[in-house]
Write an enzyme that holds these catalytic residues in place. Sequence first.
Site, PDB file in Angstrom:
ATOM      1  N   CYS A  27       0.828  -1.215   0.000  1.00  0.00           N
ATOM      2  CA  CYS A  27       0.000   0.000   0.000  1.00  0.00           C
ATOM      3  C   CYS A  27       0.858   1.259   0.000  1.00  0.00           C
ATOM      4  O   CYS A  27       2.027   1.238   0.373  1.00  0.00           O
ATOM      5  CB  CYS A  27      -0.847   0.047   1.275  1.00  0.00           C
ATOM      6  SG  CYS A  27      -2.188  -1.130   1.296  1.00  0.00           S
ATOM      7  N   CYS A  81      -2.968   4.791   2.563  1.00  0.00           N
ATOM      8  CA  CYS A  81      -4.065   3.881   2.224  1.00  0.00           C
ATOM      9  C   CYS A  81      -5.172   3.930   3.282  1.00  0.00           C
ATOM     10  O   CYS A  81      -4.904   3.820   4.466  1.00  0.00           O
ATOM     11  CB  CYS A  81      -3.560   2.454   2.099  1.00  0.00           C
ATOM     12  SG  CYS A  81      -4.884   1.307   1.660  1.00  0.00           S
ATOM     13  N   CYS A  86      -2.266  -3.062  -3.671  1.00  0.00           N
ATOM     14  CA  CYS A  86      -3.587  -2.921  -3.046  1.00  0.00           C
ATOM     15  C   CYS A  86      -4.578  -2.351  -4.060  1.00  0.00           C
ATOM     16  O   CYS A  86      -4.252  -1.442  -4.822  1.00  0.00           O
ATOM     17  CB  CYS A  86      -3.451  -1.977  -1.854  1.00  0.00           C
ATOM     18  SG  CYS A  86      -5.003  -1.457  -1.127  1.00  0.00           S
ATOM     19  N   CYS A  94      -5.741   1.557  -2.677  1.00  0.00           N
ATOM     20  CA  CYS A  94      -4.916   2.765  -2.823  1.00  0.00           C
ATOM     21  C   CYS A  94      -4.069   2.756  -4.101  1.00  0.00           C
ATOM     22  O   CYS A  94      -3.328   3.703  -4.356  1.00  0.00           O
ATOM     23  CB  CYS A  94      -4.037   2.965  -1.598  1.00  0.00           C
ATOM     24  SG  CYS A  94      -2.825   1.658  -1.336  1.00  0.00           S
TER      25      CYS A  94
HETATM   26 ZN    ZN Z   1      -3.879   0.082   0.154  1.00  0.00          ZN
END
Ligand code: ZN
Length: 357
Positions: A40, A44, A71, A74
């Site tokens: 991330c 995030c 991820c 994000c």
């Molecule tokens: Zn994330």
Amino acid sequence: MPAIDLIAPTAAECYRALVAKDATYEGRFIAAVKTTGIFCRPTCPARKPKPQNVEFFATPKEALLRGYRPCKVCTPLAARDATPPFIQELLELLARQPTVKITDADLRQRGLEPATVRRWFRRQHGITFQAYQRLNRINLAFKKLQSGETVTATAFDSGYESLSGFQDSFKAVFGVAPTRGRQQQVINLTRLETPLGTMLACATEQGICLLEFTDRRMLETELRDLARRLGATIVQSDNPHFAQLRQELAEYFAGRRQAFSVPLHMPGTAFQQAVWQELGRIAYGTTRSYGQQALAVGRPTAVRAVAAANGLNRLAILVPCHRVIGADGQLTGYAGGLWRKKWLLELEQGGQNSAPA
Ligand SMILES: [Zn+2]
């Protein structure tokens, strides 16, 4: 830019920034969560991991090479300022369907110029679009191969991906569905870190049967071929040969070992075996041409076939295919990348290698 920006933040500092969703740390680190295999941005909005479950990297590329996937929330691969909409679309498509393979032809069909996509990935992340897709697929499949972990176990608590998505991915990489694997013979798989990047190693009871850099071209094909040849399932778990392999590789990279004694397992045709055996006879610190290799295996006119068998060697470094070069002294191809071939040859010639950037 103030000098402090050039200093990598400590893990404690990164963790504080992650908890605080501190936007000033955007672009300075990537947070990778060991339990989910996901990485991330610092900001995030998804839930935060415990400190012992997170590790930090400077760039998305490092996280990808260490086995993590981006991820969906994000989108850490998107640029911080402006990501072209067509890139955003590709990233979203791959997040939804991680096993899909987007070829150059597919890109053209979407009205995109493959070179443009390639340039964006290279500039932003230092890898090609194809390498990114490959790492993404492999990382998804490997995350779920933890020793003793059942297919439905803990990794899915994150809600980041569906079970069917995982099964597709596993099949795409290993050629069999995960549940079928149970009764079959097992090939153990592990990751190991080297000065030239992360490598995957596979082993059977007989010995090491694969050693490759994780960003190698055709890695998935190699893994599938190996599993099929041995009628076995690849499982991420320990094998008695791995300890010896790690030890010997560490000595090799430190310039303190010239030959390997860890047992090898090299299924292949008689001709391939002959070529691989001959590779093992090229002394440390020396090189041969493909022509010399063909002569050495008693097939002086089969230079191309010898070169092809070289290319099918699954045991990078251990079976030193990097010691074969062009007749004119050019390095020629190397599946792990020419920069690695050059580095290995310089190491073996006693040159001064520094860790690659
Ligand atoms: Zn994330």
